[in-house]
Design an enzyme around this catalytic site. Sequence first.
Site, PDB file in Angstrom:
ATOM      1  N   ASP A 172     -48.052 -84.692  81.289  1.00  6.36           N
ATOM      2  CA  ASP A 172     -47.828 -83.416  81.983  1.00  6.36           C
ATOM      3  C   ASP A 172     -48.386 -82.359  81.028  1.00  6.36           C
ATOM      4  OD1 ASP A 172     -46.809 -81.828  84.084  1.00  6.36           O
ATOM      5  OD2 ASP A 172     -45.031 -81.369  82.906  1.00  6.36           O
ATOM      6  N   ASP A 184     -43.184 -84.446  72.164  1.00  8.21           N
ATOM      7  CA  ASP A 184     -43.807 -83.129  72.282  1.00  8.21           C
ATOM      8  C   ASP A 184     -44.279 -82.746  70.885  1.00  8.21           C
ATOM      9  OD1 ASP A 184     -43.659 -80.942  74.763  1.00  8.21           O
ATOM     10  OD2 ASP A 184     -43.960 -79.983  72.811  1.00  8.21           O
ATOM     11  N   CYS A 188     -50.126 -77.650  85.875  1.00  2.36           N
ATOM     12  CA  CYS A 188     -49.714 -76.584  86.796  1.00  2.36           C
ATOM     13  C   CYS A 188     -50.792 -75.510  86.811  1.00  2.36           C
ATOM     14  CB  CYS A 188     -48.347 -76.017  86.412  1.00  2.36           C
ATOM     15  SG  CYS A 188     -48.298 -75.269  84.790  1.00  2.36           S
ATOM     16  N   ALA A 235     -43.373 -83.588  76.720  1.00  6.39           N
ATOM     17  CA  ALA A 235     -42.114 -83.713  77.469  1.00  6.39           C
ATOM     18  C   ALA A 235     -41.251 -82.459  77.538  1.00  6.39           C
ATOM     19  CB  ALA A 235     -41.285 -84.851  76.872  1.00  6.39           C
ATOM     20  N   ALA A 236     -41.374 -81.546  76.585  1.00 10.18           N
ATOM     21  CA  ALA A 236     -40.437 -80.417  76.503  1.00 10.18           C
ATOM     22  C   ALA A 236     -40.703 -79.407  77.626  1.00 10.18           C
ATOM     23  CB  ALA A 236     -40.576 -79.745  75.150  1.00 10.18           C
ATOM     24  N   PRO A 237     -39.667 -78.807  78.210  1.00  5.35           N
ATOM     25  CA  PRO A 237     -38.247 -78.902  77.839  1.00  5.35           C
ATOM     26  C   PRO A 237     -37.468 -80.045  78.498  1.00  5.35           C
ATOM     27  CG  PRO A 237     -38.523 -77.239  79.528  1.00  5.35           C
ATOM     28  CD  PRO A 237     -39.894 -77.770  79.239  1.00  5.35           C
ATOM     29  N   GLY A 238     -38.133 -80.942  79.221  1.00  3.56           N
ATOM     30  CA  GLY A 238     -37.424 -82.153  79.628  1.00  3.56           C
ATOM     31  C   GLY A 238     -37.098 -82.289  81.097  1.00  3.56           C
ATOM     32  N   LYS A 251     -39.032 -83.318  83.514  1.00  3.53           N
ATOM     33  CA  LYS A 251     -39.530 -84.606  84.019  1.00  3.53           C
ATOM     34  C   LYS A 251     -38.939 -85.761  83.223  1.00  3.53           C
ATOM     35  CE  LYS A 251     -43.548 -82.270  85.781  1.00  3.53           C
ATOM     36  NZ  LYS A 251     -43.367 -81.015  85.006  1.00  3.53           N
TER      37      LYS A 251
HETATM   38  C1  LIG Z   1     -46.378 -78.361  80.904  1.00  3.46           C
HETATM   39  S1  LIG Z   1     -45.415 -78.402  79.473  1.00  3.46           S
HETATM   40  C2  LIG Z   1     -44.435 -79.859  79.729  1.00  3.46           C
HETATM   41  C3  LIG Z   1     -43.281 -79.667  80.674  1.00  3.46           C
HETATM   42  C4  LIG Z   1     -42.371 -80.879  80.730  1.00  3.46           C
HETATM   43  N1  LIG Z   1     -43.104 -82.077  81.066  1.00  3.46           N
HETATM   44  C5  LIG Z   1     -41.243 -80.696  81.710  1.00  3.46           C
HETATM   45  O1  LIG Z   1     -41.322 -81.208  82.839  1.00  3.46           O
HETATM   46  O2  LIG Z   1     -40.236 -80.054  81.348  1.00  3.46           O
HETATM   47  C6  LIG Z   1     -46.553 -78.953  78.276  1.00  3.46           C
HETATM   48  C7  LIG Z   1     -45.947 -79.316  76.940  1.00  3.46           C
HETATM   49  O3  LIG Z   1     -46.991 -79.838  76.130  1.00  3.46           O
HETATM   50  C8  LIG Z   1     -46.666 -79.543  74.788  1.00  3.46           C
HETATM   51  N2  LIG Z   1     -47.880 -79.755  73.987  1.00  3.46           N
HETATM   52  C9  LIG Z   1     -48.879 -78.870  73.715  1.00  3.46           C
HETATM   53  N3  LIG Z   1     -49.829 -79.469  72.974  1.00  3.46           N
HETATM   54  C10 LIG Z   1     -49.410 -80.745  72.772  1.00  3.46           C
HETATM   55  C11 LIG Z   1     -49.952 -81.860  72.075  1.00  3.46           C
HETATM   56  N4  LIG Z   1     -51.117 -81.794  71.446  1.00  3.46           N
HETATM   57  N5  LIG Z   1     -49.247 -83.013  72.057  1.00  3.46           N
HETATM   58  C12 LIG Z   1     -48.046 -83.111  72.696  1.00  3.46           C
HETATM   59  N6  LIG Z   1     -47.496 -82.079  73.370  1.00  3.46           N
HETATM   60  C13 LIG Z   1     -48.166 -80.924  73.414  1.00  3.46           C
HETATM   61  C14 LIG Z   1     -46.112 -78.139  74.838  1.00  3.46           C
HETATM   62  O4  LIG Z   1     -45.303 -77.878  73.706  1.00  3.46           O
HETATM   63  C15 LIG Z   1     -45.336 -78.174  76.153  1.00  3.46           C
HETATM   64  O5  LIG Z   1     -43.983 -78.447  75.888  1.00  3.46           O
END
Ligand SMILES: C[S@@+](CC[C@H](N)C(=O)[O-])C[C@H]1O[C@@H](n2cnc3c(N)ncnc32)[C@H](O)[C@@H]1O
Length: 296
Positions: A171, A128, A224, A105-108, A110
Amino acid sequence: MERYREVIPEWEAFWEAILRPLPTVIRTNTLRIDPSDLRRRLERKGFDLRPLLWDETCFEIRGEIPAGNTLEHWLGYYYIQEATQLLPVKALGPKPGERVLDLCAAPGGKTTQIAQYMEDSGLLVANDDSAKRIQALLANVYRLGVRCVVVTECPGQEFPGEAEFDRVLVDAPCSAEGVARRFPHLRKGAPPGVIQRLATLQKKLLVRALELVRPGGIVVYSTCTLAPEENEGVVQSVLERGLAELLPWEPPVPHARGLVQFGEAEYGPEMQKTVRIYPHHFDSEGGFIAVLRRPQ
Ligand SMILES: C[S@@+](CC[C@H](N)C(=O)[O-])C[C@H]1O[C@@H](n2cnc3c(N)ncnc32)[C@H](O)[C@@H]1O
């Protein structure tokens, strides 16, 4: 990226788009302000706003100062969100009162968009695995004044619990080739080892998401990146195991369909239900979206 020459339509237009600066887009936080009021306030400050034709809550914005440097931004009246990044939540279709999980979810961006679609009711779990990025997630949830969100820190593939969610968004962490407009070093394409490592993780995340959604519930898988191994290949892995069925989704923007094959890999006609966005389609970043349903 040369390896995509045969599969990306209008290759020259694609490259021209990659080399152009990316427009800034903002999404109105309708939990706090009406889009027309936000527009009026920002225009009074000298910004030029053009509503997106396919989402009247969002605007392409231009101004003398960065869009993040306004009082309205700090008051949580809007979120700066790239246009392609608006689409996965549209595909997810969250409704007021539902239980929704945002697994990465980070940084949020969506998360706060989902909360808006849920009219800040029901339960939204934003997870996250990065403590550092969760700081930004918490700050954004707080800034936008969302109350239906619980934030958790857990590797998504190990997220505990049973099939309790109506909808889950994955995501996924990815090789990010689709954001090459902003980051020139990505224009040569991601290294094969990175793609393979991420595809292995993405498959685990998607399997866990399909275990956590209720039978008949919806999982959206988005990235992405342009790498088929992280897109069609990941979706194919859960289809082959009978864990999900693919649903067709018609985005409100120009797009291409998922690849039926790439190199040695055969993904099959079913994959045309998935969506690929390329930067020249509507002057955005690139991405991939698949809508899946857990069998009853
Ligand atoms: C594409 S970004 C998400 C962007 C977010 N959905 C938004 O719209 O702001 C992918 C995220 O996956 C997290 N991530 C990486 N490996 C992960 C895991 N095994 N489990 C959960 N989150 C993970 C990363 O820290 C990152 O914040």
